[in-house]
Motif scaffolding. Structure first.
Motif, short mmCIF file in Angstrom:
data_model
loop_
_atom_site.label_atom_id
_atom_site.label_comp_id
_atom_site.label_asym_id
_atom_site.label_seq_id
_atom_site.Cartn_x
_atom_site.Cartn_y
_atom_site.Cartn_z
N ILE A 77 0.84 -1.20 0.00
CA ILE A 77 0.00 0.00 0.00
C ILE A 77 0.88 1.25 0.00
O ILE A 77 1.79 1.39 0.82
CB ILE A 77 -0.93 0.01 1.23
CG1 ILE A 77 -1.92 -1.16 1.15
CG2 ILE A 77 -1.67 1.34 1.33
CD1 ILE A 77 -2.78 -1.30 2.38
N LYS A 78 0.59 2.16 -0.91
CA LYS A 78 1.38 3.39 -1.02
C LYS A 78 0.66 4.52 -0.29
O LYS A 78 -0.51 4.79 -0.53
CB LYS A 78 1.59 3.76 -2.48
CG LYS A 78 2.64 4.84 -2.70
CD LYS A 78 2.94 5.02 -4.18
CE LYS A 78 4.06 6.03 -4.38
NZ LYS A 78 4.38 6.22 -5.81
N LEU A 79 1.37 5.19 0.59
CA LEU A 79 0.79 6.27 1.40
C LEU A 79 0.68 7.54 0.56
O LEU A 79 1.68 8.02 0.03
CB LEU A 79 1.64 6.50 2.64
CG LEU A 79 1.69 5.31 3.61
CD1 LEU A 79 2.75 5.51 4.68
CD2 LEU A 79 0.32 5.07 4.25
N GLY A 80 -0.53 8.04 0.46
CA GLY A 80 -0.78 9.21 -0.37
C GLY A 80 -1.36 8.86 -1.73
O GLY A 80 -1.72 9.75 -2.50
N GLY A 81 -1.44 7.57 -2.03
CA GLY A 81 -2.01 7.14 -3.30
C GLY A 81 -0.95 6.81 -4.33
O GLY A 81 0.24 7.06 -4.14
N GLU A 516 -7.98 3.68 -1.67
CA GLU A 516 -9.12 4.42 -1.15
C GLU A 516 -9.57 5.45 -2.20
O GLU A 516 -8.75 5.99 -2.94
CB GLU A 516 -8.74 5.15 0.15
CG GLU A 516 -8.34 4.23 1.30
CD GLU A 516 -9.55 3.63 2.01
OE1 GLU A 516 -10.68 4.08 1.73
OE2 GLU A 516 -9.35 2.74 2.86
N ASP A 517 -10.88 5.71 -2.23
CA ASP A 517 -11.42 6.64 -3.23
C ASP A 517 -10.77 8.02 -3.16
O ASP A 517 -10.59 8.68 -4.19
CB ASP A 517 -12.94 6.78 -3.03
CG ASP A 517 -13.68 5.50 -3.37
OD1 ASP A 517 -13.10 4.65 -4.09
OD2 ASP A 517 -14.83 5.33 -2.90
N SER A 518 -10.39 8.46 -1.95
CA SER A 518 -9.87 9.82 -1.78
C SER A 518 -8.50 10.00 -2.42
O SER A 518 -8.08 11.14 -2.68
CB SER A 518 -9.78 10.17 -0.29
OG SER A 518 -8.97 9.23 0.40
N VAL A 519 -7.78 8.89 -2.70
CA VAL A 519 -6.44 9.04 -3.27
C VAL A 519 -6.25 8.25 -4.57
O VAL A 519 -5.19 8.34 -5.20
CB VAL A 519 -5.35 8.58 -2.26
CG1 VAL A 519 -5.33 9.47 -1.05
CG2 VAL A 519 -5.53 7.12 -1.88
N ALA A 520 -7.24 7.50 -4.98
CA ALA A 520 -7.09 6.62 -6.16
C ALA A 520 -6.63 7.39 -7.39
O ALA A 520 -5.77 6.92 -8.16
CB ALA A 520 -8.41 5.90 -6.44
N ASN A 521 -7.18 8.58 -7.59
CA ASN A 521 -6.82 9.39 -8.76
C ASN A 521 -6.24 10.74 -8.37
O ASN A 521 -6.15 11.66 -9.20
CB ASN A 521 -8.05 9.61 -9.66
CG ASN A 521 -8.61 8.29 -10.18
OD1 ASN A 521 -7.89 7.51 -10.80
ND2 ASN A 521 -9.89 8.03 -9.93
N ALA A 522 -5.87 10.87 -7.12
CA ALA A 522 -5.35 12.15 -6.63
C ALA A 522 -3.94 12.40 -7.14
O ALA A 522 -3.12 11.47 -7.21
CB ALA A 522 -5.35 12.17 -5.11
N PRO A 523 -3.62 13.64 -7.52
CA PRO A 523 -2.26 13.95 -7.95
C PRO A 523 -1.32 14.05 -6.75
O PRO A 523 -1.76 14.05 -5.60
CB PRO A 523 -2.42 15.32 -8.63
CG PRO A 523 -3.57 15.95 -7.90
CD PRO A 523 -4.51 14.81 -7.58
N ASP A 524 -0.03 14.15 -7.03
CA ASP A 524 0.94 14.40 -5.96
C ASP A 524 0.61 15.72 -5.28
O ASP A 524 0.05 16.63 -5.90
CB ASP A 524 2.35 14.44 -6.57
CG ASP A 524 3.42 14.71 -5.53
OD1 ASP A 524 3.72 13.81 -4.74
OD2 ASP A 524 3.95 15.85 -5.51
#
Length: 543
Positions: A77-81, A516-524
């Protein structure tokens, strides 16, 4: 100016800790001896005696859980997405982890514990002081107390908080670890304030206790260089100076303060470590390390669950092994919260490796080097370090040890730099973390207002002075244990809740966890990487 207008303080989190410690201060002023005796009896003869076994089981469970995270899909699991990029190099991260975690402890106890345990082994073992068996038993318990076990509590809480904050979008609070259990609505409840207040109280006691240790050790340095005997005046002056140092670092922020100091300090750590190994009894150190490491691996589970339920035990495991376990429990939620600030863009496997395994290995090597040097001098060279301990205390041993090595004055100065920077970075990191958590709506990148940082810095300093006045090392240990025991139950509840949440998370075809939905497509998050050293050689190494 806009930031100041929008700051909303969480008064409950701040006031509970202050009220409780003010009550302690009043009790000390009225009857310091009576208060200490009552507290010591409640903690050591009741809490530790009746619950120490439970704490040992929980700590062993956390060690096993660290291994499980490393070798299972949880570790991927990567922290931050998936798009998050790390902001700190591995060495910067390791330096921060070492200096804000075990750094202040190893410099105080690195020479003291091996000697003390070898000359005063647990009575129930039947080992003769200074015997071969006592030396091996001593190193086993030093490795236990400063190896894989202690940091596991903070690392597991750091894993949970990093996942909740960086992957679930939770606020920067210790209580965010409740979200995987109760859902996001729990953030609106009073339970969050209760959780953060208890965590704050425990951490304040733990950090202030560590500052008290440091003041005693630095007072021994004052005596070594000037001949001035330790006293409450010396303790007070040292703590005041430390207050200005760690607040100056805290006010400069994570990237300028803690990161730079940690980079310098980890270099000092390794320079001094190699010096002791090469200038000291190298052959003895290497042989002691090798055999002790074998003993540590072969006896790890038995030693981890050592409770000594015998008439002649003298409550040794309660006063030492279990004391360190509850001490680390007191740090766990908020030191874990601080770890969130440097974990962005890394996997949980990397998190475990840098925050747990590497500091544990460093602690084992450090105790081998310093313990081997002082034990060789005591047992083979006729230097009575044990007599120094009996007359001047454990705080005098580390600096005294350098008297048997070449360039002792230079080595002592380097050690004083390490002690000072370790205390500054530990108090600095916790000051920043507590201040940020007391701001409503803060995130992992929030820098709290200056008055809040100064407030917590002052609280640490005042309580450290009170602890030192209350009973020296024994007073510090008693109050730190009092703060840590309740957190054991809280942390276990949180861990079990997190494991239950992750067991229900959807999985990919390869067994990995769905983001998680909150980071699945979130940019850096767009923050620049921490600046590397201006010295090219060090920059290439990753500092």
């Amino acid at each position: 100016m806009e930031q100041k207008r929008n700051v909303k303080i969480r008064p409950v989190v701040m006031s509970v800790t202050v009220i409780l410690f003010v009550a302690m201060l009043i009790a000390i002023v009225v009857n310091a001896t009576g208060f200490y005796n009552v507290l010591n009896n409640m903690v050591m003869n009741n809490l530790m005696s009746n619950l120490g076994w439970f704490v040992s089981l929980v700590m062993l469970f956390m060690v096993i859980l660290c291994v499980v995270i490393m070798v299972t899909p949880l570790g991927k699991i990567k922290l931050g997405g998936p798009n998050a990029k790390p902001k700190f190099t591995y060495l910067q991260w390791f330096g921060i982890s070492l200096c804000t975690g075990i750094g202040a402890g190893v410099v105080f106890w690195g020479a003291a514990e091996p000697l003390l345990f070898a000359m005063e082994p647990s009575p129930s073992t039947g080992l003769l002081p200074g015997s071969n068996g006592a030396v091996l038993w001593s190193m086993l318990h030093c490795f236990l107390q400063w190896g894989l076990t202690p940091y596991a509590s903070c690392v597991i809480m750091g894993v949970i908080l990093s996942y909740a904050i960086l992957n679930m979008g939770a606020p920067f609070k210790a209580s965010s670890c409740l979200i995987p259990i109760f859902g996001r609505d729990v953030m609106k409840s009073r339970w969050c304030d209760v959780f953060d207040s208890v965590s704050t109280f425990a951490l304040t006691g733990a950090v202030a206790g560590g500052l008290g240790y440091g003041a005693m050790q630095l007072s021994a340095a004052v005596k070594a260089f000037s001949g001035i005997e330790p006293s409450m005046t010396i303790y007070a002056v040292i703590i005041v100076v430390m207050f200005f140092c760690y607040n100056a670092s805290a006010l400069s922020g994570l990237r300028n303060g803690i990161t730079k100091l940690s980079n310098y300090n980890v270099q000092f750590f390794f320079i001094l470590l190699f010096f002791v190994i090469l200038a000291g009894p190298t052959e003895y150190i290497c042989n002691l390390f090798t055999e002790s490491l074998g003993e540590y691996f072969s006896e790890f589970f038995a030693a981890s669950l050592y409770t000594a339920p015998y008439p002649d035990s003298g409550m040794w495991p309660q006063n030492w092994d279990m004391y360190w376990w509850v001490d680390w429990m007191a740090y766990a939620p908020l030191l874990g919260l601080f770890m969130v600030r440097v974990a962005y863009g890394r996997s949980l496997r990397e998190f475990i490796l840098i925050e747990w395994l590497f500091p544990a290995l460093f602690g084992i090597v450090w105790f081998s080097a310093f313990g081997g040097t002082i034990l060789h001098a005591q047992l083979f060279e006729g230097v009575d370090f044990y007599g120094i301990y009996l007359t001047e205390g454990a705080e005098a041993l580390t600096l005294s040890m350098f008297n048997v090595l070449p360039f002792s004055t230079v080595a002592k100065i380097v050690m004083l730099c390490i002690i000072t920077i370790s205390l500054v970075t530990q108090c600095d990191s916790m000051t920043v973390t507590l201040a940020s958590m007391c701001v409503e709506g803060s995130d992992e990148n929030t820098e709290a207002p200056v008055p809040l940082k100064l407030f917590w810095g002052l609280v640490f300093a005042v309580i450290a002075l009170v602890f030192t006045a209350l009973g020296g090392i024994n007073g510090v240990k008693t109050i730190k244990s009092f703060c840590g025991v309740p957190l054991t139950f809280v942390c276990l509840f949180v861990i079990l809740g997190f494991l239950r949440y992750m067991s229900k998370r959807p999985r990919k075809a390869d067994g990995g966890y769905v983001d998680e939905d909150s980071v699945a497509n979130a940019p850096d998050n767009g923050l620049p990487p921490a600046a590397k050293s201006k010295i090219k050689f060090l920059a290439k190494l990753g500092f």
